[in-house]
Motif scaffolding. Structure first.
Motif, short mmCIF file in Angstrom:
data_model
loop_
_atom_site.label_atom_id
_atom_site.label_comp_id
_atom_site.label_asym_id
_atom_site.label_seq_id
_atom_site.Cartn_x
_atom_site.Cartn_y
_atom_site.Cartn_z
N ALA A 1 3.35 -2.32 6.68
CA ALA A 1 4.81 -2.22 6.69
C ALA A 1 5.45 -2.49 5.34
O ALA A 1 6.61 -2.12 5.11
CB ALA A 1 5.40 -3.16 7.74
N THR A 2 4.73 -3.14 4.42
CA THR A 2 5.31 -3.44 3.12
C THR A 2 5.07 -2.33 2.10
O THR A 2 5.59 -2.39 0.99
CB THR A 2 4.76 -4.76 2.55
OG1 THR A 2 3.33 -4.68 2.47
CG2 THR A 2 5.14 -5.94 3.44
N GLY B 1 6.22 -4.93 12.34
CA GLY B 1 5.58 -4.70 11.05
C GLY B 1 4.42 -5.63 10.84
O GLY B 1 4.49 -6.82 11.17
N ILE B 2 3.32 -5.10 10.27
CA ILE B 2 2.13 -5.90 9.96
C ILE B 2 1.79 -5.73 8.49
O ILE B 2 1.74 -4.61 7.98
CB ILE B 2 0.93 -5.46 10.82
CG1 ILE B 2 1.27 -5.56 12.32
CG2 ILE B 2 -0.30 -6.31 10.51
CD1 ILE B 2 0.13 -5.12 13.23
N SER B 3 1.53 -6.85 7.82
CA SER B 3 1.14 -6.82 6.41
C SER B 3 0.45 -8.13 6.06
O SER B 3 0.61 -9.14 6.75
CB SER B 3 2.36 -6.62 5.52
OG SER B 3 1.99 -6.62 4.15
N ARG B 4 -0.32 -8.12 4.97
CA ARG B 4 -1.04 -9.32 4.55
C ARG B 4 -0.13 -10.36 3.91
O ARG B 4 -0.43 -11.54 3.93
CB ARG B 4 -2.15 -8.95 3.56
CG ARG B 4 -3.25 -8.10 4.17
CD ARG B 4 -4.44 -7.98 3.24
NE ARG B 4 -5.45 -7.09 3.81
CZ ARG B 4 -6.33 -7.44 4.74
NH1 ARG B 4 -6.33 -8.67 5.21
NH2 ARG B 4 -7.21 -6.56 5.18
N ASN B 5 0.95 -9.91 3.31
CA ASN B 5 1.81 -10.83 2.55
C ASN B 5 3.04 -11.19 3.37
O ASN B 5 3.96 -10.38 3.49
CB ASN B 5 2.22 -10.17 1.23
CG ASN B 5 2.91 -11.14 0.29
OD1 ASN B 5 3.69 -11.98 0.73
ND2 ASN B 5 2.63 -11.01 -0.99
N GLU C 1 5.52 -13.22 2.76
CA GLU C 1 6.76 -13.31 1.98
C GLU C 1 7.35 -11.92 1.76
O GLU C 1 8.56 -11.72 1.91
CB GLU C 1 6.49 -13.98 0.62
CG GLU C 1 6.18 -15.46 0.69
CD GLU C 1 4.76 -15.75 1.12
OE1 GLU C 1 3.92 -14.82 1.05
OE2 GLU C 1 4.47 -16.89 1.54
N THR C 2 6.51 -10.96 1.40
CA THR C 2 6.99 -9.59 1.21
C THR C 2 7.41 -8.97 2.53
O THR C 2 8.42 -8.27 2.61
CB THR C 2 5.89 -8.73 0.56
OG1 THR C 2 5.45 -9.36 -0.64
CG2 THR C 2 6.42 -7.34 0.22
N LEU C 3 6.64 -9.26 3.59
CA LEU C 3 6.95 -8.72 4.91
C LEU C 3 8.30 -9.19 5.41
O LEU C 3 9.02 -8.44 6.09
CB LEU C 3 5.85 -9.12 5.90
CG LEU C 3 5.92 -8.54 7.31
CD1 LEU C 3 5.88 -7.02 7.27
CD2 LEU C 3 4.80 -9.11 8.17
N ARG D 1 7.39 -9.58 13.01
CA ARG D 1 6.54 -9.48 11.83
C ARG D 1 5.24 -10.22 12.12
O ARG D 1 5.26 -11.37 12.58
CB ARG D 1 7.25 -10.08 10.61
CG ARG D 1 8.46 -9.26 10.18
CD ARG D 1 9.28 -10.00 9.14
NE ARG D 1 10.35 -9.16 8.59
CZ ARG D 1 11.51 -8.95 9.19
NH1 ARG D 1 11.77 -9.53 10.37
NH2 ARG D 1 12.42 -8.17 8.65
N VAL D 2 4.11 -9.58 11.82
CA VAL D 2 2.80 -10.15 12.07
C VAL D 2 2.01 -10.13 10.77
O VAL D 2 1.88 -9.08 10.12
CB VAL D 2 2.04 -9.36 13.15
CG1 VAL D 2 0.64 -9.96 13.37
CG2 VAL D 2 2.82 -9.34 14.46
N THR D 3 1.46 -11.28 10.38
CA THR D 3 0.65 -11.36 9.17
C THR D 3 -0.76 -10.84 9.46
O THR D 3 -1.39 -11.24 10.44
CB THR D 3 0.57 -12.81 8.66
OG1 THR D 3 1.90 -13.29 8.40
CG2 THR D 3 -0.23 -12.88 7.37
N LEU D 4 -1.23 -9.95 8.61
CA LEU D 4 -2.55 -9.36 8.79
C LEU D 4 -3.60 -10.34 8.27
O LEU D 4 -3.72 -10.59 7.07
CB LEU D 4 -2.64 -8.03 8.04
CG LEU D 4 -3.97 -7.27 8.12
CD1 LEU D 4 -4.32 -6.97 9.57
CD2 LEU D 4 -3.90 -6.00 7.29
N GLU D 5 -4.37 -10.91 9.19
CA GLU D 5 -5.44 -11.83 8.86
C GLU D 5 -6.73 -11.34 9.49
O GLU D 5 -6.73 -10.42 10.32
CB GLU D 5 -5.08 -13.24 9.34
CG GLU D 5 -3.83 -13.81 8.69
CD GLU D 5 -3.42 -15.15 9.28
OE1 GLU D 5 -3.80 -15.41 10.45
OE2 GLU D 5 -2.73 -15.93 8.58
N ASP D 6 -7.83 -11.97 9.13
CA ASP D 6 -9.13 -11.61 9.69
C ASP D 6 -9.74 -12.84 10.36
O ASP D 6 -10.12 -13.79 9.67
CB ASP D 6 -10.05 -11.10 8.58
CG ASP D 6 -11.33 -10.50 9.13
OD1 ASP D 6 -11.44 -10.34 10.35
OD2 ASP D 6 -12.23 -10.18 8.31
#
Length: 351
Positions: free
Chosen positions: A181-182, A203-207, A209-211, A220-225
């Motif tokens: 999403a970013t 929206g999903i993204s690794r960052n 703050e940017t998301l 908003r969901v942070t993309l983690e593993d």
């Protein structure tokens, strides 16, 4: 001596009619050859993978009755244009050099003053003027910012076509999840989904703050593993994937499917750089997943023609790109093409 000086005044200075006529003809020829319709500057790829060169380009023929000659005002440089410039995009395969890698842009009819969005691949646009088929032109308000439309075009088109043509039943009153999403395309997708009536946009993204700065998102969901997808989001109807790779598989595994509808996965980009999407067979056995992609090969010409007016209208509604734009004169194309600023902003060339 001015062009308006009368012949009688010139005779008094000892200048003959013959000399005056010769000078007039030479001036007319000089003006004729410097007409922008006959002698243009443009940008062309002369070596695959290298920045375009600013150079003189071939003269334009007289436009046919089905064409309009437009003054090109702005041409965007999305990833697809960079791919064409490197000779790595299918549309650029086996093309001769020098080559114009442009895709779309904005131009003005200098006779009427009308402003047009120029459809993808309708004409070479890294030049001062272009002859374009009238069927490939979409009129916009003359006060619309050409740079904004050129910067929005490719990203807006990506999500618009995916949601209107590939997603069965569209996205109205449905939940749309945007993986990546970013990214520029992801940011536009959030706005497009809103325009098209999505009930919920995630929206999903690794960052994180940017998301947090991406507009138009409900969740908003942070993309983690491994990916943790909140159950509170509820059933997901459409996934727009601009990332690809393992993150897409984790999302398909974690997302809740609607018991009475397919979970529609639409691959629209590959920021992760993964060539393959390794989907476990069991996953598509236990969930009603429909796998698709959206691009020039999966969209028909009829679908694109049908949807372009609505997509252009969406660009006008968005007005301001949800990312930074670098507008540069085309004469500076070589220096800005791979610049650090162009890596973080959407480059738009101004002929």
């Amino acid at each position: 001596m001015t062009a308006a000086a009368p012949y009688s005044a010139l005779f008094k200075r000892g200048i003959s009619r013959t000399h005056i006529a010769q000078q007039t003809i030479r001036g007319s020829i000089r003006q004729f050859h410097h007409s922008p319709y006959l002698e243009m500057k443009g940008a062309r790829i002369t070596s695959w993978g290298s920045p375009p060169e600013y150079m003189e380009v071939p003269d334009l023929p007289k436009p046919s009755p089905t064409q309009l000659r437009l003054r090109v005002l702005a041409a965007g440089v999305p990833r697809a244009v960079k791919g064409r410039a490197a000779g790595q995009h299918p549309s650029a395969f086996n093309q001769p050099l020098p080559y114009d890698p442009s895709i779309d842009g904005v131009g003005r009819d200098e006779i009427t003053g009308d402003l047009y969005f120029i459809n993808s691949l309708a004409a070479p646009l890294f030049a001062e003027y272009a002859n374009v088929q009238r069927t490939q032109l979409f009129k916009v308000d003359p006060n619309t910012d050409p740079v904004a439309i050129a910067a929005l075009a490719n990203n807006t088109l990506s999500s618009w076509m995916a949601l209107q043509c590939r997603a069965i039943g569209g996205c109205k009153d449905r939940t749309v999840v945007i993986l990546g999403a970013t990214s520029n395309s992801g940011r536009c997708a959030a706005k497009v989904a809103r325009i098209l009536g999505a009930k919920k946009v995630v929206g999903i993204s690794r960052n994180p703050e940017t998301l947090a700065k991406v507009e138009g998102l409900d969740k908003r969901v942070t993309l983690e593993d491994p990916l943790e997808f909140p159950e509170t989001i509820g059933p997901v109807h459409i996934i727009l994937d601009f990332v690809g790779g393992p993150a897409a598989i984790q999302l398909l595994q974690a997302a809740e499917a609607d018991p009475v509808a397919n979970l529609q996965y639409i691959q629209t980009g590959g920021v992760a750089g993964c060539e393959f999407l390794n989907i476990p067979a069991r996953l598509i056995n236990v969930k009603p997943i429909r796998i698709m992609a959206s691009g020039l090969g999966s969209l028909s010409e009829e679908e694109i023609a049908r949807e372009m007016p609505g997509c252009v209208d969406a660009m006008v509604k968005i007005k301001t790109p949800p990312y930074e734009v670098l507008a540069a004169p085309m004469r500076d194309v070589r220096s800005v093409w791979d610049s650090e600023e162009a890596k973080t902003k959407r480059l738009v060339l101004l002929p």
